[in-house]
Write an enzyme that holds these catalytic residues in place. Structure first.
Site, PDB file in Angstrom:
ATOM      1  N   TRP B 103       0.828  -1.217   0.000  1.00 18.39           N
ATOM      2  CA  TRP B 103       0.000   0.000   0.000  1.00 18.39           C
ATOM      3  C   TRP B 103       0.853   1.255   0.000  1.00 18.39           C
ATOM      4  O   TRP B 103       0.535   2.234  -0.679  1.00 18.39           O
ATOM      5  CB  TRP B 103      -1.001  -0.030   1.161  1.00 18.39           C
ATOM      6  CG  TRP B 103      -1.889  -1.229   1.045  1.00 18.39           C
ATOM      7  CD1 TRP B 103      -1.867  -2.357   1.818  1.00 18.39           C
ATOM      8  CD2 TRP B 103      -2.879  -1.479   0.032  1.00 18.39           C
ATOM      9  NE1 TRP B 103      -2.790  -3.273   1.356  1.00 18.39           N
ATOM     10  CE2 TRP B 103      -3.424  -2.755   0.267  1.00 18.39           C
ATOM     11  CE3 TRP B 103      -3.359  -0.727  -1.045  1.00 18.39           C
ATOM     12  CZ2 TRP B 103      -4.427  -3.311  -0.534  1.00 18.39           C
ATOM     13  CZ3 TRP B 103      -4.366  -1.277  -1.853  1.00 18.39           C
ATOM     14  CH2 TRP B 103      -4.882  -2.559  -1.594  1.00 18.39           C
ATOM     15  N   ASP B 172      -1.823   6.535   6.391  1.00 20.60           N
ATOM     16  CA  ASP B 172      -2.851   5.596   5.925  1.00 20.60           C
ATOM     17  C   ASP B 172      -3.110   4.606   7.056  1.00 20.60           C
ATOM     18  O   ASP B 172      -2.294   3.728   7.325  1.00 20.60           O
ATOM     19  CB  ASP B 172      -2.359   4.869   4.670  1.00 20.60           C
ATOM     20  CG  ASP B 172      -3.366   3.832   4.183  1.00 20.60           C
ATOM     21  OD1 ASP B 172      -4.418   3.632   4.833  1.00 20.60           O
ATOM     22  OD2 ASP B 172      -3.082   3.194   3.131  1.00 20.60           O
ATOM     23  N   LYS B 196     -12.482  -2.152   7.079  1.00 25.54           N
ATOM     24  CA  LYS B 196     -11.750  -3.080   7.934  1.00 25.54           C
ATOM     25  C   LYS B 196     -12.188  -2.916   9.395  1.00 25.54           C
ATOM     26  O   LYS B 196     -12.817  -3.793   9.951  1.00 25.54           O
ATOM     27  CB  LYS B 196     -10.255  -2.888   7.747  1.00 25.54           C
ATOM     28  CG  LYS B 196      -9.822  -3.274   6.319  1.00 25.54           C
ATOM     29  CD  LYS B 196      -8.465  -2.745   5.951  1.00 25.54           C
ATOM     30  CE  LYS B 196      -8.219  -2.815   4.464  1.00 25.54           C
ATOM     31  NZ  LYS B 196      -8.055  -4.164   3.910  1.00 25.54           N
TER      32      LYS B 196
END
Lengths: 360, 360
Positions: B103, B172, B196
């Site tokens: 990511w 993030d 999530k």
């Protein structure tokens, strides 16, 4: 208050009750997965089934051949105001825009903020956007022509799409997508925020003719490139699964319960016809859009005074009719009667309007 | 199969059952509105109540003062990979990026594709991202430092955030947001895809320190500007109402049922500790992340062979444990154990893992 009201909201808007009931019934255990649809992986056979079935249904309903991608992009139609010029206008050539109201104006603004060369070739601003321009002088060398097919706020709609010659149309159909059959032969792209005719807020359907991908430059961010969505079946990153699932069920309802877009069109014409006829034959209510430009989706009307409009909206709510207040930018009243709204809701509304007129 | 499985998906992931039950129960008539939450206007007191309550709960849970905006933006964390450099790096100055896996790498790519000047100041790519870099040489003149706090695929996590001096961090936190208390003093922005720890897919929460808005240029598209979202309480256009509503309920569950982030942290440490202890004491399973860099959210592990891993995942599914396959890019196994996962699910998983080992 009854359990469920008649919902005339402009968007988010009413959804078909059988769709809501199916979601509710399967909410803790989707398709025997042992998970809610909100918990299922987007990289699973369950979700592949959902998104691919939704795409196939759109293709069948609109009679799309393999020239078209059906994509699901986040950010609503407003994100498309930005993405279309970014993707299609990188080589210095220009696009034509038709300005038919608030949403067209916003689309124009988002092209201009990127310094993209565009031309506004027609506008109905001179009469407060109460009509749809005719005989538009399109430029033959435009990359595309941008239109808003239905104007939610002003209550107008293109009765038929204009002839743009060889120039593909890019159309914001947020508020009338799938409400009637569509001749795709001159259309390069359709985009439609889901929350009016198709599902809950949170996704925009984009139908893209594949040759337009040739215009997309390589050096734009992945999430802003149509190529990303086309190459990854809209799953470059996690898509809004629940929203797409709801759309799938609405598409199934249009196809299997209503019987397709011809039937949907008949039903929508009956609904709008009933309401406009009543308004036109009343000396009390007055439709605001010109005949010939009237929307089948958003019926805008005025009462003799603003005070009466206020009482009308308030009493409507008390009687189980929601969402009849006009957009805050224009005032007045508006009944949004998208695909899910039934003729029963229209008949009940007309009865209420008659009663209100009688005692006013 | 039981009605509900133990769901170890990496995202979309498990949600608290009481949240799902509340959504189900109110699905046809939200808060007495006579409409589904999917049908309610975003310009209504009902939805104002939802979004404002969600924002207040985030502020209380993270002890945010008035320096911070809590925003909801569509497009997931992937859209933030694009938006953060676009908004913060318009004046030629550079940002530092730490590369801790898939990511982070994508975030770097989306800055580079925009030709933004960035520096990758640390990377754990040399060891396949199995650790979190220490003693990172940050640049004092960077506009911000970008980090991925938890690495879903590699199973690593910053145990504590690094000291970046006066340079604000942009983090993030898609996979560990709200999983533990957080020292906000050095943080300029957090962003977190909801699917999530917080809710269904379809929205990204952005917590933005207000002074960073001074960096945002005027000439970027409205839907890509943090200023638009800050000025309009995330309702410049129609937000993903259902997703935000679900987040509101998850936040309420964290605050009122779990008891806040200290309790959430205790619970998450107990869950991860139980699983790592079992794996470390087994000669059969082997954790892939370095001790000291291990994620409390995504426990990645291997079995003695790929064949055994395949059987393990398949038998797990048969026994009601979903989502244990590692990410397709790395293989192996992974148990994602976000906030909603209970210790009961961990204990049941450990029992299953013991049984599987015994008979293999």
């Amino acid at each position: 208050m009854k359990d469920r009201i008649h919902n005339f909201n402009a968007g988010p808007a009413a959804l078909p009750l059988p769709v809501l009931e199916e979601i509710k019934d399967s909410f803790l255990n989707f398709a025997g997965s042992g998970m809610s649809i909100t918990e299922v992986s987007h990289r699973s056979p369950w979700f592949d089934g959902v998104i691919n079935d939704a795409i196939e249904r759109v293709k069948r309903l609109l009679k799309l051949d393999d020239q078209y991608h059906v994509l699901f992009v986040q950010g609503g139609a407003s994100m498309q105001f930005c993405m279309a010029p970014l993707n299609f206008l990188s080589d210095g050539r220009s696009a034509d825009f038709v300005n038919t109201g608030t949403w067209s104006t916003k689309a124009i603004k988002e092209a201009e903020i990127q310094n993209k060369p565009i031309k506004v070739v027609a506008s109905s601003e001179d009469k407060n956007f109460c009509y749809i321009p005719q005989n538009i002088p399109f430029n033959k060398d435009a990359v595309y022509v941008h239109l808003t097919s239905n104007n939610t706020i002003k209550g107008t709609q293109f009765e038929t799409l204009p002839d743009t010659g060889d120039v593909p149309m890019v159309i914001d159909m947020s508020s009338d997508v799938l409400s009637r059959p569509l001749d795709m032969s001159k259309i390069g792209m359709i985009y439609a925020g889901a929350q009016k005719n198709m599902g809950p807020a949170g996704v925009c359907m984009v139908i893209l003719r594949k040759d337009l991908l040739d215009l997309v430059p390589d050096n734009i961010p992945s999430m802003l490139s149509y190529a990303t969505f086309a190459n990854k079946n809209s799953m470059f990153n996690t898509p809004p699964c629940f929203t797409i699932y709801t759309i799938q069920l609405v598409l199934k309802w249009i196809e299997e319960t209503i019987g397709g877009l011809e039937k949907m069109d008949e039903r929508n014409r009956e609904k709008a016809g009933t309401l406009y006829d009543f308004i036109d034959n009343s000396g009390f209510y007055k439709a605001t859009a010109d005949i010939g430009s009237r929307s089948l989706m958003n019926v805008t009307f005025r009462l003799p005074s603003e005070d009466l409009e206020k009482s009308f909206v308030a009493e409507a709510i008390e009687n189980g009719f929601g969402g009849l207040k006009g957009h805050r930018s224009v005032g007045g009243c508006r009944a949004s009667i998208y695909n899910p709204t039934g003729i029963d809701a229209i008949n009940d509304l007309v009865s209420f309007m008659k009663e209100f007129e009688k005692k006013s």
